[in-house]
Design a protein around this motif. Sequence first.
Motif, PDB file in Angstrom:
ATOM      1  N   LEU A 158       0.775  -1.218  -0.012  1.00  0.00           N
ATOM      2  CA  LEU A 158      -0.112  -0.205   0.088  1.00  0.00           C
ATOM      3  C   LEU A 158       0.918   1.216  -0.069  1.00  0.00           C
ATOM      4  CD1 LEU A 158      -2.873   0.976   0.320  1.00  0.00           C
ATOM      5  CD2 LEU A 158      -2.612   0.959   2.503  1.00  0.00           C
ATOM      6  N   GLU A 159       0.485   2.028  -0.760  1.00  0.00           N
ATOM      7  CA  GLU A 159       1.448   3.433  -1.115  1.00  0.00           C
ATOM      8  C   GLU A 159       0.149   4.453  -0.848  1.00  0.00           C
ATOM      9  OE1 GLU A 159       3.444   3.623  -4.671  1.00  0.00           O
ATOM     10  OE2 GLU A 159       4.596   1.781  -4.364  1.00  0.00           O
ATOM     11  N   LEU A 160       0.143   5.370   0.198  1.00  0.00           N
ATOM     12  CA  LEU A 160      -0.680   6.006   0.385  1.00  0.00           C
ATOM     13  C   LEU A 160      -0.192   7.337  -0.363  1.00  0.00           C
ATOM     14  CD1 LEU A 160      -1.291   5.434   4.198  1.00  0.00           C
ATOM     15  CD2 LEU A 160      -2.555   4.963   2.336  1.00  0.00           C
ATOM     16  N   PRO A 161      -1.210   7.813  -0.763  1.00  0.00           N
ATOM     17  CA  PRO A 161      -1.029   9.107  -2.014  1.00  0.00           C
ATOM     18  C   PRO A 161      -1.114  10.494  -0.736  1.00  0.00           C
ATOM     19  CG  PRO A 161      -3.053   8.481  -2.506  1.00  0.00           C
ATOM     20  CD  PRO A 161      -2.496   7.412  -1.543  1.00  0.00           C
ATOM     21  N   TYR A 162      -0.401  11.473  -1.414  1.00  0.00           N
ATOM     22  CA  TYR A 162      -0.897  12.691  -0.463  1.00  0.00           C
ATOM     23  C   TYR A 162      -2.107  13.407  -0.769  1.00  0.00           C
ATOM     24  CZ  TYR A 162       3.853  11.492   1.135  1.00  0.00           C
ATOM     25  OH  TYR A 162       5.098  10.800   1.791  1.00  0.00           O
TER      26      TYR A 162
ATOM     27  N   LYS B 202      -5.911  14.427  -1.728  1.00  0.00           N
ATOM     28  CA  LYS B 202      -7.143  14.034  -1.459  1.00  0.00           C
ATOM     29  C   LYS B 202      -7.954  13.031  -2.555  1.00  0.00           C
ATOM     30  CE  LYS B 202     -11.543  15.367   0.457  1.00  0.00           C
ATOM     31  NZ  LYS B 202     -12.376  16.437   1.061  1.00  0.00           N
TER      32      LYS B 202
ATOM     33  N   GLU C  81      -6.220  11.427  -5.039  1.00  0.00           N
ATOM     34  CA  GLU C  81      -5.727  10.200  -5.279  1.00  0.00           C
ATOM     35  C   GLU C  81      -6.097   9.314  -4.096  1.00  0.00           C
ATOM     36  OE1 GLU C  81      -1.606  10.991  -5.473  1.00  0.00           O
ATOM     37  OE2 GLU C  81      -1.454  11.841  -7.355  1.00  0.00           O
ATOM     38  N   LEU C  82      -6.247   9.829  -3.061  1.00  0.00           N
ATOM     39  CA  LEU C  82      -6.738   9.044  -1.827  1.00  0.00           C
ATOM     40  C   LEU C  82      -8.274   8.338  -2.147  1.00  0.00           C
ATOM     41  CD1 LEU C  82      -5.840   7.785   0.923  1.00  0.00           C
ATOM     42  CD2 LEU C  82      -6.862   9.587   1.843  1.00  0.00           C
TER      43      LEU C  82
ATOM     44  N   LEU D 216      -8.100   5.617  -4.742  1.00  0.00           N
ATOM     45  CA  LEU D 216      -7.528   4.460  -4.125  1.00  0.00           C
ATOM     46  C   LEU D 216      -8.465   3.915  -3.402  1.00  0.00           C
ATOM     47  CD1 LEU D 216      -5.169   2.793  -3.311  1.00  0.00           C
ATOM     48  CD2 LEU D 216      -4.781   3.931  -1.298  1.00  0.00           C
ATOM     49  N   CYS D 217      -9.345   4.588  -2.612  1.00  0.00           N
ATOM     50  CA  CYS D 217     -10.570   3.973  -1.819  1.00  0.00           C
ATOM     51  C   CYS D 217     -11.665   3.249  -2.623  1.00  0.00           C
ATOM     52  CB  CYS D 217     -11.219   5.120  -1.046  1.00  0.00           C
ATOM     53  SG  CYS D 217     -10.337   5.527   0.343  1.00  0.00           S
TER      54      CYS D 217
END
Length: 149
Positions: A49-53, A55, A57-58, A61-62
Amino acid sequence: MADEKRLSARRKHTLKSCMLVVANNLLEAEATVKVGEREKFLAEKCPPLELPYSKDELMELCKKLHAQIDISEEERYCMEFKLNMVLNEVRDLNIKIVDLRGKFKRPRLKKVRMSADAMLKALLGSKHTVNMDLRANLKQVKKEVKEEV
């Protein structure tokens, strides 16, 4: 058996220990293969998992994760449905087997106290009267009393 050579206790012990060592090595190899398969499966199904910075992109991902969850839940539901169908089919087949065997249940037999005369009367009918009183057929022996003078 006389032709065959019998193994000595020491030879049996060494063969047994060698077999145990080989079996232990095979079990260890199988365990390492299982661990490798598990890691490969997890790497394929669950990438790191690579969490983006940002909102946006997040949120993206969700959405991807929700889509993957939906797919896995759909597969699980299909598997459960197939399993229930197979279990119902097995239950129905068991019921059919019981029906084919017949619905006759053996009655529980009761203990009946019956004399030998009554049993012979029941078997042979009332016409034949057989007396099974064995004591009546014995000879009577009178005891002689010795008088000591």
